[in-house]
Design an enzyme around this catalytic site. Structure first.
Site, short mmCIF file in Angstrom:
data_model
loop_
_atom_site.label_atom_id
_atom_site.label_comp_id
_atom_site.label_asym_id
_atom_site.label_seq_id
_atom_site.Cartn_x
_atom_site.Cartn_y
_atom_site.Cartn_z
CG ASN A 112 -1.87 1.12 1.39
OD1 ASN A 112 -1.96 1.92 0.25
ND2 ASN A 112 -2.29 1.30 2.55
CB CYS A 120 -2.21 -1.18 5.63
SG CYS A 120 -1.26 0.09 5.46
CG HIS A 121 -3.43 2.29 10.54
ND1 HIS A 121 -3.55 2.69 9.78
CD2 HIS A 121 -4.33 2.74 11.67
CE1 HIS A 121 -4.59 3.78 9.73
NE2 HIS A 121 -5.09 3.79 11.12
CD GLU A 147 -7.23 5.48 12.95
OE1 GLU A 147 -6.72 5.95 11.87
OE2 GLU A 147 -7.45 4.34 12.88
#
Length: 154
Positions: A112, A120-121, A147
């Site tokens: 990516n 992707c994390h 997040e």
């Protein structure tokens, strides 16, 4: 092409655009000698809002990168993972239409070119452990913690 370099959880990131489309996100400072992204650029506004805790602000950023059909499907599905949540590589492969392709889904993550915006994390192993991350597991964990903290406060 323009660039924005900004401090985010886990370190400094550089976002590179072609017009209004994000084409690359690099860990660390520098995208060469590209001009700075204007303050009012849609990508700059979205990334700054993300840095300020509006973790869904990056969801509408237009992106482009070279990819085959399955990797494109995987990356589209990655963008559906809500901030603060994770899915396994196997779940991601199933969402993309091929439940047996967990390794191919992991490869789409590894290749990516636009991490954070194509998150992707947010993809982990089936047992819930972090798996891999090109920029280090400490950076992956920092992004997930950031997040989760901000997604819960909304």
């Amino acid at each position: 092409m323009n660039q924005l370099t900004i401090e985010l959880p886990g370190g400094v990131w550089t976002f590179i655009t072609d017009g209004e489309v994000l084409v690359r996100c690099l860990y660390g400072a520098g995208g060469g000698a590209l001009p700075a992204m204007p303050e009012d650029h849609p990508v700059a506004r979205a990334v700054r809002a993300y840095a300020d805790g509006e973790v869904s602000a990056i969801d509408a950023i237009a992106v482009a990168q070279p990819e085959g059909e399955f990797h494109a499907a995987v990356r589209r599905e990655m963008r559906r993972i809500p901030p603060g949540q994770t899915v396994s590589y196997q779940e991601l492969a199933a969402w993309a239409g091929n439940p047996a392709a967990a390794r191919a889904a992991a490869a789409a993550c590894a290749r990516n070119l636009i991490p954070i915006v194509i998150p992707c994390h947010r993809v982990v192993r089936s047992d819930g452990s972090l798996g891999g991350y090109a920029f280090g597991l400490d950076v992956k964990q920092a992004l997930l913690d950031f997040e989760r903290r901000h997604a819960e406060s909304r």
